[in-house]
Design a protein around this motif. Structure first.
Motif, PDB file in Angstrom:
ATOM      1  N   TRP A 107     -59.729   5.350 -13.734  1.00 32.82           N
ATOM      2  CA  TRP A 107     -60.317   6.393 -12.902  1.00 32.82           C
ATOM      3  C   TRP A 107     -60.866   7.523 -13.781  1.00 32.82           C
ATOM      4  CZ3 TRP A 107     -61.768   6.134  -8.092  1.00 32.82           C
ATOM      5  CH2 TRP A 107     -61.929   7.290  -7.314  1.00 32.82           C
ATOM      6  N   ALA A 108     -60.137   7.872 -14.855  1.00 34.80           N
ATOM      7  CA  ALA A 108     -60.612   8.902 -15.783  1.00 34.80           C
ATOM      8  C   ALA A 108     -61.841   8.423 -16.553  1.00 34.80           C
ATOM      9  CB  ALA A 108     -59.504   9.290 -16.763  1.00 34.80           C
ATOM     10  N   LEU A 109     -61.880   7.132 -16.923  1.00 35.99           N
ATOM     11  CA  LEU A 109     -63.039   6.597 -17.631  1.00 35.99           C
ATOM     12  C   LEU A 109     -64.282   6.592 -16.756  1.00 35.99           C
ATOM     13  CD1 LEU A 109     -61.464   3.577 -19.558  1.00 35.99           C
ATOM     14  CD2 LEU A 109     -62.480   5.634 -20.558  1.00 35.99           C
ATOM     15  N   ILE A 110     -64.092   6.330 -15.477  1.00 35.13           N
ATOM     16  CA  ILE A 110     -65.227   6.404 -14.549  1.00 35.13           C
ATOM     17  C   ILE A 110     -65.796   7.818 -14.549  1.00 35.13           C
ATOM     18  CG2 ILE A 110     -65.839   6.367 -12.089  1.00 35.13           C
ATOM     19  CD1 ILE A 110     -63.938   3.975 -11.788  1.00 35.13           C
ATOM     20  N   VAL A 115     -70.107  11.120 -15.663  1.00 30.01           N
ATOM     21  CA  VAL A 115     -70.454  12.526 -15.846  1.00 30.01           C
ATOM     22  C   VAL A 115     -71.195  12.727 -17.167  1.00 30.01           C
ATOM     23  CG1 VAL A 115     -69.521  14.853 -16.118  1.00 30.01           C
ATOM     24  CG2 VAL A 115     -68.567  13.337 -14.383  1.00 30.01           C
ATOM     25  N   ALA A 116     -70.760  12.018 -18.207  1.00 33.16           N
ATOM     26  CA  ALA A 116     -71.449  12.130 -19.493  1.00 33.16           C
ATOM     27  C   ALA A 116     -72.883  11.625 -19.387  1.00 33.16           C
ATOM     28  CB  ALA A 116     -70.696  11.350 -20.563  1.00 33.16           C
ATOM     29  N   ALA A 403     -75.023   7.459  -8.390  1.00 34.53           N
ATOM     30  CA  ALA A 403     -74.084   8.577  -8.525  1.00 34.53           C
ATOM     31  C   ALA A 403     -74.452   9.474  -9.700  1.00 34.53           C
ATOM     32  CB  ALA A 403     -72.658   8.043  -8.690  1.00 34.53           C
ATOM     33  N   VAL A 404     -74.825   8.860 -10.839  1.00 34.99           N
ATOM     34  CA  VAL A 404     -75.219   9.617 -12.021  1.00 34.99           C
ATOM     35  C   VAL A 404     -76.458  10.452 -11.736  1.00 34.99           C
ATOM     36  CG1 VAL A 404     -76.204   9.349 -14.340  1.00 34.99           C
ATOM     37  CG2 VAL A 404     -74.138   8.103 -13.709  1.00 34.99           C
ATOM     38  N   ALA A 405     -77.432   9.867 -11.075  1.00 32.82           N
ATOM     39  CA  ALA A 405     -78.659  10.584 -10.756  1.00 32.82           C
ATOM     40  C   ALA A 405     -78.376  11.777  -9.844  1.00 32.82           C
ATOM     41  CB  ALA A 405     -79.657   9.637 -10.083  1.00 32.82           C
ATOM     42  N   VAL A 413     -76.034  20.960 -18.031  1.00 36.18           N
ATOM     43  CA  VAL A 413     -75.478  20.099 -19.072  1.00 36.18           C
ATOM     44  C   VAL A 413     -74.124  20.582 -19.582  1.00 36.18           C
ATOM     45  CG1 VAL A 413     -76.747  21.267 -20.930  1.00 36.18           C
ATOM     46  CG2 VAL A 413     -75.999  18.921 -21.241  1.00 36.18           C
ATOM     47  N   GLY A 414     -73.940  21.899 -19.765  1.00 32.18           N
ATOM     48  CA  GLY A 414     -72.693  22.413 -20.334  1.00 32.18           C
ATOM     49  C   GLY A 414     -71.484  22.090 -19.478  1.00 32.18           C
ATOM     50  N   LYS A 415     -71.591  22.330 -18.176  1.00 34.06           N
ATOM     51  CA  LYS A 415     -70.472  22.046 -17.283  1.00 34.06           C
ATOM     52  C   LYS A 415     -70.166  20.551 -17.259  1.00 34.06           C
ATOM     53  CE  LYS A 415     -70.778  25.957 -14.069  1.00 34.06           C
ATOM     54  NZ  LYS A 415     -69.443  26.472 -14.422  1.00 34.06           N
ATOM     55  N   LEU A 416     -71.198  19.728 -17.232  1.00 38.39           N
ATOM     56  CA  LEU A 416     -71.001  18.283 -17.215  1.00 38.39           C
ATOM     57  C   LEU A 416     -70.303  17.802 -18.478  1.00 38.39           C
ATOM     58  CD1 LEU A 416     -74.454  17.259 -15.716  1.00 38.39           C
ATOM     59  CD2 LEU A 416     -72.234  16.825 -14.652  1.00 38.39           C
TER      60      LEU A 416
END
Length: 521
Positions: A107-110, A115-116, A403-405, A413-416
């Motif tokens: 779940w963390a890797l997702i 997000v990255a 989802a990424v889009a 970018v900074g928050k992500l």
């Protein structure tokens, strides 16, 4: 210590063989995958944010983050060669600490990869709008079409980041049509990035503008900025740790790799060492030419990177005198400032062309983790369908891309980047614990690569990940437990009852006829 059902190591390998992805990648492609993912937004874009947090100490920040990643890579190398299947840290945790913790890692890797990928899409958008459209075509994209809303940490007048959305969807389509095709495109893009950064290093380090005095004071905000502040060299390391995110994507390709016991460790360690050296040289060139001192607030503390206060300070500078910490395309800006405008524009163009390779590898990693979780029954099984022609997990790839889009459309970018780091640090920590546990629980299992001095490297990896996590901004730290709580609701409400392991649907291996512990199904 085990939490919940533990999937036997042989059963994991058997599952992979029964419903596997086609092995097409060699060590060179894997190394390029690692370089392609690591060299990206972190160095092209976040250099300015790192300088605002640490000043010239940015070089130390890169070294701190790099050392922790090298330790983590050594752990990854042993366990990925030992368990050459897709799924990365999720799979490794499943066979050592049980299904519940494996779910939290997956779940963390997702979170990390998706997000990255969104963050890099946003970073690419800045180069596309600033270099290709503005510098080359003379077109100014309206703010409402190129920036995240101010209410979400973006820019005033921003509504949606359309270029970021389009590039995320384009890369999703490319991944859907094939792994080999994606690797070929990645190889070309990596060559472009490495060439551009090599030119940057050569020009800046030999430039007349280079002045060692610009490194003084080296640590204007100190080494430690304080809990939750994200400042100082360590705070900068926690943020620009994002510059290293993605090397672990090499391990998610283990199942699609020829001779993974040899090629996966080469890809992991080789790409990381290459990138670490590059980062330190690039930081030295940027700071030594135009300086990298942060803009300080009235209390002598740097303004937070990405804050409205910093934006107001940056607005007082003329375009040709803009400090490094104020630039959205830091490296291209450095070259323009020292009289190499043509090369600076070319570097901006190179970043615009090459950053999509980072999105490609991040999406690759995310889809492979979700693919394996689906294959284990923890996510809908339709997500692990492999396209009959393309031989890729097209369903989960499409879901991930959308989802990424969406995230790229509305967040800066900074928050992500900080959010992605939180998930990454947790996954790295769990891998280090898993490899130490496997040394005891599966001591006789064949290992083609062994982490040197694991008794030291393992604990240092765990400590380093925890250390960087608590130096992230407080809001980024909170995202992980909130996301984790949501994941536990999904697990106990849906996944636990549908788990193949829980229902006894597990492939078996006949070890009497398979002394090397290779699945025989």
């Amino acid at each position: 210590m085990k939490f919940g059902r533990v999937k036997p190591l042989d059963a994991i390998l058997a599952t992979a063989k029964a419903k596997s992805l086609e092995p097409t990648l060699g060590w060179f492609q894997l190394t390029l995958f690692g370089i392609g993912c690591v060299i990206g937004t972190g160095i092209f874009v976040l250099t300015s944010a790192g300088a605002q947090k640490a000043g010239p100490g940015l070089m130390l920040a890169f070294a701190i983050a790099g050392v922790i990643c090298i330790f983590a890579a050594l752990c990854y190398a042993e366990i990925a060669a030992m368990i050459p299947v897709a799924g990365s840290a999720y799979t490794y945790t499943y066979t050592t600490m049980g299904e519940l913790l494996a779910w939290t890692v997956g779940w963390a890797l997702i979170l990390e990869y998706a997000v990255a990928a969104s963050a890099v899409s946003v970073g690419w958008s800045g180069f596309f709008a600033g270099t290709i459209l503005s510098e080359f075509l003379g077109v100014q994209l309206p703010t409402w079409l190129s920036g995240a809303p101010l209410a979400l940490g973006g820019v005033e007048g921003g509504l949606i980041n359309l270029p970021a959305v389009l590039i995320a969807l384009l890369i999703t389509w490319l991944l859907m049509i094939g792994t080999t095709e994606s690797a070929r495109v990645n190889a070309v893009l990596v060559a472009i990035k490495v060439t551009a950064l090599t030119a940057f290093i050569g020009i800046t380090l030999t430039s007349d503008a280079f002045d060692s005095g610009k490194f003084n004071p080296f640590l204007p905000a100190g080494v430690f900025g304080g809990f939750g502040s994200g400042l100082g060299a360590v705070g900068a390391a926690a943020t620009i740790f994002f510059a290293y995110v993605g090397f672990d994507a090499v391990s998610t390709a283990a199942e699609e790799t020829k001779n993974p016991q040899r090629n996966v460790p080469i890809g992991l360690i080789g790409s990381l060492l290459f990138c670490t050296i590059f980062y330190i040289l690039v930081a030295a060139g940027a700071i030594g030419t135009i300086g990298g001192q942060p803009l300080m607030g009235p209390n002598g503390v740097p303004f937070p990177a990405g804050s409205e206060e910093l934006a107001r300070q940056c607005a007082t500078f003329a375009a040709n005198q803009l400090p490094l910490v104020c630039s959205d395309e830091a490296l291209a800006h450095v070259l323009r400032q020292i009289g190499w405008s043509g090369v600076g524009n070319a570097l901006g163009l190179a970043a615009s062309l090459a950053l999509p390779s980072v999105i490609l590898i991040l999406l690759f990693g995310q889809t492979r983790v979700a693919f394996v979780m689906s294959r284990d029954g923890l996510l809908p099984e339709s997500w692990s369908k492999v396209h009959p022609k393309w031989k890729t997990p097209h369903v989960i790839t499409a879901i991930t891309g959308i989802a990424v889009a969406f995230a790229a459309a509305f967040l800066p970018v900074g928050k992500l980047a900080d959010i992605a780091n939180a998930g990454t640090l947790y996954a790295f920590m769990m891998v280090a614990i898993a490899v130490m546990m496997l040394r005891k629980s599966s001591a006789d299992y064949p290992r083609k690569f062994r982490t040197p001095m694991l008794w030291l490297v393992g604990p240092l990896t765990v400590a380093g990940c925890i250390f960087l996590f608590f130096n992230l901004p407080i809001d980024a730290m909170l995202v992980l437990p909130i996301w984790g709580a949501l994941g536990l609701i999904v697990y106990f409400g849906y996944s636990r009852s549908r788990s193949h392991l829980g229902r006894g649907v597990v492939e078996v291996v006949d070890l009497d006829h398979d002394p090397e512990h290779t699945p025989n199904v």
